[in-house]
Design a protein around this motif. Structure first.
Motif, PDB file in Angstrom:
ATOM      1  N   TYR A   1       0.851  -1.190   0.000  1.00  0.00           N
ATOM      2  CA  TYR A   1       0.000   0.000   0.000  1.00  0.00           C
ATOM      3  C   TYR A   1       0.887   1.241   0.000  1.00  0.00           C
ATOM      4  CZ  TYR A   1      -3.173  -3.595   1.788  1.00  0.00           C
ATOM      5  OH  TYR A   1      -3.889  -4.748   1.964  1.00  0.00           O
ATOM      6  N   VAL A   2       0.629   2.139  -0.924  1.00  0.00           N
ATOM      7  CA  VAL A   2       1.373   3.395  -1.023  1.00  0.00           C
ATOM      8  C   VAL A   2       0.368   4.541  -1.027  1.00  0.00           C
ATOM      9  CG1 VAL A   2       2.972   4.783  -2.395  1.00  0.00           C
ATOM     10  CG2 VAL A   2       3.226   2.296  -2.336  1.00  0.00           C
ATOM     11  N   THR A   3       0.634   5.568  -0.229  1.00  0.00           N
ATOM     12  CA  THR A   3      -0.263   6.723  -0.200  1.00  0.00           C
ATOM     13  C   THR A   3       0.350   7.909  -0.921  1.00  0.00           C
ATOM     14  OG1 THR A   3       0.590   7.603   1.901  1.00  0.00           O
ATOM     15  CG2 THR A   3      -1.196   5.976   2.020  1.00  0.00           C
ATOM     16  N   ASP A   4      -0.527   8.775  -1.400  1.00  0.00           N
ATOM     17  CA  ASP A   4      -0.139   9.971  -2.144  1.00  0.00           C
ATOM     18  C   ASP A   4      -0.716  11.184  -1.425  1.00  0.00           C
ATOM     19  OD1 ASP A   4       0.447  11.954  -3.958  1.00  0.00           O
ATOM     20  OD2 ASP A   4      -0.624  11.046  -5.649  1.00  0.00           O
ATOM     21  N   ALA A   5       0.171  12.073  -0.944  1.00  0.00           N
ATOM     22  CA  ALA A   5      -0.267  13.282  -0.232  1.00  0.00           C
ATOM     23  C   ALA A   5      -0.611  14.423  -1.173  1.00  0.00           C
ATOM     24  CB  ALA A   5       0.813  13.730   0.751  1.00  0.00           C
ATOM     25  N   LYS A   6      -0.339  14.270  -2.451  1.00  0.00           N
ATOM     26  CA  LYS A   6      -0.645  15.266  -3.484  1.00  0.00           C
ATOM     27  C   LYS A   6      -0.070  16.633  -3.132  1.00  0.00           C
ATOM     28  CE  LYS A   6      -4.702  12.695  -5.016  1.00  0.00           C
ATOM     29  NZ  LYS A   6      -4.021  12.106  -6.174  1.00  0.00           N
TER      30      LYS A   6
ATOM     31  N   ILE B   1      -4.885   6.376  -1.706  1.00  0.00           N
ATOM     32  CA  ILE B   1      -4.147   5.169  -1.369  1.00  0.00           C
ATOM     33  C   ILE B   1      -4.203   4.224  -2.554  1.00  0.00           C
ATOM     34  CG2 ILE B   1      -6.184   4.210  -0.172  1.00  0.00           C
ATOM     35  CD1 ILE B   1      -4.257   2.554   1.520  1.00  0.00           C
ATOM     36  N   TYR B   2      -3.035   3.643  -2.897  1.00  0.00           N
ATOM     37  CA  TYR B   2      -2.918   2.677  -3.980  1.00  0.00           C
ATOM     38  C   TYR B   2      -2.529   1.330  -3.387  1.00  0.00           C
ATOM     39  CZ  TYR B   2      -2.681   6.740  -7.096  1.00  0.00           C
ATOM     40  OH  TYR B   2      -2.954   7.901  -7.778  1.00  0.00           O
ATOM     41  N   CYS B   3      -3.133   0.257  -3.896  1.00  0.00           N
ATOM     42  CA  CYS B   3      -2.787  -1.099  -3.476  1.00  0.00           C
ATOM     43  C   CYS B   3      -2.203  -1.851  -4.661  1.00  0.00           C
ATOM     44  CB  CYS B   3      -4.023  -1.824  -2.945  1.00  0.00           C
ATOM     45  SG  CYS B   3      -3.728  -3.574  -2.571  1.00  0.00           S
ATOM     46  N   PHE B   4      -0.988  -2.397  -4.484  1.00  0.00           N
ATOM     47  CA  PHE B   4      -0.315  -3.165  -5.521  1.00  0.00           C
ATOM     48  C   PHE B   4      -0.159  -4.614  -5.061  1.00  0.00           C
ATOM     49  CE2 PHE B   4       1.101   1.210  -5.782  1.00  0.00           C
ATOM     50  CZ  PHE B   4       0.942   1.506  -7.125  1.00  0.00           C
ATOM     51  N   ASP B   5      -0.328  -5.564  -5.978  1.00  0.00           N
ATOM     52  CA  ASP B   5      -0.106  -6.954  -5.609  1.00  0.00           C
ATOM     53  C   ASP B   5       1.399  -7.231  -5.535  1.00  0.00           C
ATOM     54  OD1 ASP B   5       0.844  -7.375  -8.225  1.00  0.00           O
ATOM     55  OD2 ASP B   5      -1.037  -8.253  -8.921  1.00  0.00           O
ATOM     56  N   ASN B   6       1.766  -8.460  -5.171  1.00  0.00           N
ATOM     57  CA  ASN B   6       3.196  -8.732  -4.970  1.00  0.00           C
ATOM     58  C   ASN B   6       3.982  -8.793  -6.267  1.00  0.00           C
ATOM     59  OD1 ASN B   6       2.321 -11.179  -5.956  1.00  0.00           O
ATOM     60  ND2 ASN B   6       2.735 -12.350  -4.091  1.00  0.00           N
ATOM     61  N   ALA B   7       3.293  -8.647  -7.402  1.00  0.00           N
ATOM     62  CA  ALA B   7       3.988  -8.523  -8.691  1.00  0.00           C
ATOM     63  C   ALA B   7       4.125  -7.061  -9.106  1.00  0.00           C
ATOM     64  CB  ALA B   7       3.238  -9.305  -9.768  1.00  0.00           C
ATOM     65  N   GLY B   8       3.613  -6.152  -8.280  1.00  0.00           N
ATOM     66  CA  GLY B   8       3.746  -4.729  -8.569  1.00  0.00           C
ATOM     67  C   GLY B   8       2.658  -4.155  -9.432  1.00  0.00           C
TER      68      GLY B   8
ATOM     69  N   LYS C   1      -3.985  -3.029  -7.907  1.00  0.00           N
ATOM     70  CA  LYS C   1      -5.215  -3.772  -7.634  1.00  0.00           C
ATOM     71  C   LYS C   1      -6.401  -2.826  -7.438  1.00  0.00           C
ATOM     72  CE  LYS C   1      -5.204  -7.363  -4.905  1.00  0.00           C
ATOM     73  NZ  LYS C   1      -4.993  -8.248  -3.724  1.00  0.00           N
ATOM     74  N   TRP C   2      -6.196  -1.763  -6.664  1.00  0.00           N
ATOM     75  CA  TRP C   2      -7.265  -0.794  -6.421  1.00  0.00           C
ATOM     76  C   TRP C   2      -6.670   0.495  -5.855  1.00  0.00           C
ATOM     77  CZ3 TRP C   2      -7.540   0.763  -1.343  1.00  0.00           C
ATOM     78  CH2 TRP C   2      -7.081  -0.120  -0.360  1.00  0.00           C
ATOM     79  N   SER C   3      -7.481   1.541  -5.878  1.00  0.00           N
ATOM     80  CA  SER C   3      -7.095   2.810  -5.258  1.00  0.00           C
ATOM     81  C   SER C   3      -8.366   3.512  -4.810  1.00  0.00           C
ATOM     82  CB  SER C   3      -6.312   3.693  -6.238  1.00  0.00           C
ATOM     83  OG  SER C   3      -7.129   4.088  -7.324  1.00  0.00           O
ATOM     84  N   THR C   4      -8.232   4.422  -3.855  1.00  0.00           N
ATOM     85  CA  THR C   4      -9.380   5.198  -3.402  1.00  0.00           C
ATOM     86  C   THR C   4      -8.908   6.472  -2.717  1.00  0.00           C
ATOM     87  OG1 THR C   4     -11.518   5.050  -2.267  1.00  0.00           O
ATOM     88  CG2 THR C   4      -9.623   4.169  -1.104  1.00  0.00           C
ATOM     89  N   ILE C   5      -9.841   7.393  -2.525  1.00  0.00           N
ATOM     90  CA  ILE C   5      -9.548   8.681  -1.894  1.00  0.00           C
ATOM     91  C   ILE C   5      -9.436   8.507  -0.388  1.00  0.00           C
ATOM     92  CG2 ILE C   5     -10.379  11.044  -1.545  1.00  0.00           C
ATOM     93  CD1 ILE C   5      -9.483  10.407  -4.385  1.00  0.00           C
TER      94      ILE C   5
END
Length: 383
Positions: free
Chosen positions: A344-349, A357-364, A367-371
């Motif tokens: 999970y990586v977040t973006d403070a803009k 917030i961005y969610c990446f699987d173990n292959a990079g 998978k999903w993102s949301t505010i």
């Protein structure tokens, strides 16, 4: 004076008094935002990890720290849950949420500019108590105690005193001991019978601190300082008893780096010439992102790295492989799901708008993102 004029003046006076009171009422502290709920993933009712809390820092002096919850079993992302659960607390969570952690049945929220650590029920987020600590920063735990680093002094004061680490009994929720460390201490960790604390000295550039304080837990005294590099910040422990410590450098000629301390010899054993704003270690991999600011160029240099902590080498790949990093303006938080290995990586803009917030699987792959709330930064998983 004619009665008409007298009455007119009285009327005008009452009008301006009323207007003044209305304007004053509009100047109250910003009110907490209402909660929101959004389904972002397919429900997984059998997930062993219920979900995670995400602490949004909120910009300083804006009273906009907030708490979100991602329920992995239901697939729902819930924003601004604190005020809904604790409506009697009119000002919400407070000003600048700086750290978040779960220990036992409690969720600990370090709120820096509000000078407090809030203790919540980890399942409901209902407030259980509060500990007042001036300019508190980060928290860790060891054998039934919580340890909180604190700058002391006013925010930004170059003459602020040395910082402290406060010991908190997690049952009584009272401060039991304090010990002085370096100026503006940041992250800390417990290994064996010792605490290690990264000192920054960030309030008095270019006269930064450059040491890690070593505290003997039994006597609760600082017994040593390990010389590392200027302006230290992050401090993480791997499975082999090593500390990974980040230096932010001086933002001019001296770049950010990552150092490895052997806690057996309490000396530096390795240096990595990569910038690091935050890192998280899962199994034998350290996941790192950097937003390295330079006053020379007037901009950030952003990077994503992976370290093999067992073999102590930089891996020649990123944990984002699908190009999605181009959509991230300012990475600000990171966590790894210990079960699924999702990252999970977040973006403070721009620091003042809601983040992502961005969610990446173990292959990079994304998978999903949301505010999220403003400046999403700190994670805590609920089992």
């Amino acid at each position: 004076m004619k009665p008409f004029l007298r009455n007119l003046r009285v009327y005008n006076l009452l009008f301006f008094i009323g207007l003044f009171l209305i304007l004053q009422s509009c100047r109250k502290d910003p009110q907490p935002l209402p909660s929101e709920n959004e389904e972002v993933v397919v429900p997984d009712p059998d997930a062993s990890i219920i979900g995670f809390y995400l602490l949004n820092e909120g910009n300083m002096n804006m009273n906009k720290a907030s708490l979100d919850f991602m329920n992995l079993q239901t697939g729902d992302y819930q924003r601004n849950i604190y005020h809904e659960v604790n409506p009697e607390i009119s000002k919400g969570l407070g000003d600048v949420g700086n750290d978040l952690a779960i220990y036992g049945s409690k969720l600990y929220v370090v709120v820096n500019n509000s000078n407090k650590v809030e203790i919540l029920d980890k399942y409901t987020a209902k407030k259980l108590g509060q500990i007042d600590i001036i300019n508190c920063r980060y928290i860790t735990f060891h054998k039934g105690k919580a340890y909180v680093s604190a700058y002391l002094g006013q925010v930004g004061d170059p003459n602020a005193p040395n910082g402290i680490v406060a010991e908190i009994d997690t049952t009584s929720l009272e401060i039991t001991r304090r010990v002085e460390v370096g100026r503006q201490p940041e992250e800390l960790a417990a290994i064996g019978n010792k605490l290690y604390v990264a000192n920054s000295g960030g309030y008095s550039p270019p006269n930064y601190e450059s040491t890690v304080s070593v505290i003997d837990i039994q006597s609760f005294k600082e017994v040593k300082r390990i010389e590392v590099a200027p302006n230290l910040h992050r401090l993480k422990v791997d499975a082999y008893g090593d500390l990974y410590v980040t230096s932010r450098g001086d933002y001019y000629e001296m770049p950010s780096k990552v150092y490895v301390i052997d806690t057996n010899t309490e000396s530096i054993k390795r240096k990595f010439d990569i910038a690091a704003s935050q890192l998280v270690i899962d199994d034998d991999i350290a996941y790192i992102y950097s937003t390295e600011w330079s006053y020379i160029t007037g901009q950030n240099t952003i990077g994503y790295h992976m370290l093999d902590v067992k073999n102590e080498k930089i891996l020649n790949r990123s944990f984002i492989t699908d190009g999605t990093e181009r959509n991230i303006t300012l990475p600000y938080g990171i966590a790894v799901n210990p079960e699924t290995k999702d990252v999970y990586v977040t973006d403070a803009k721009d620091y003042v708008s809601p983040g992502t917030i961005y969610c990446f699987d173990n292959a990079g792959k994304l998978k999903w993102s949301t505010i999220t709330g403003d400046i999403p930064a700190h994670f805590a998983f609920v089992y």
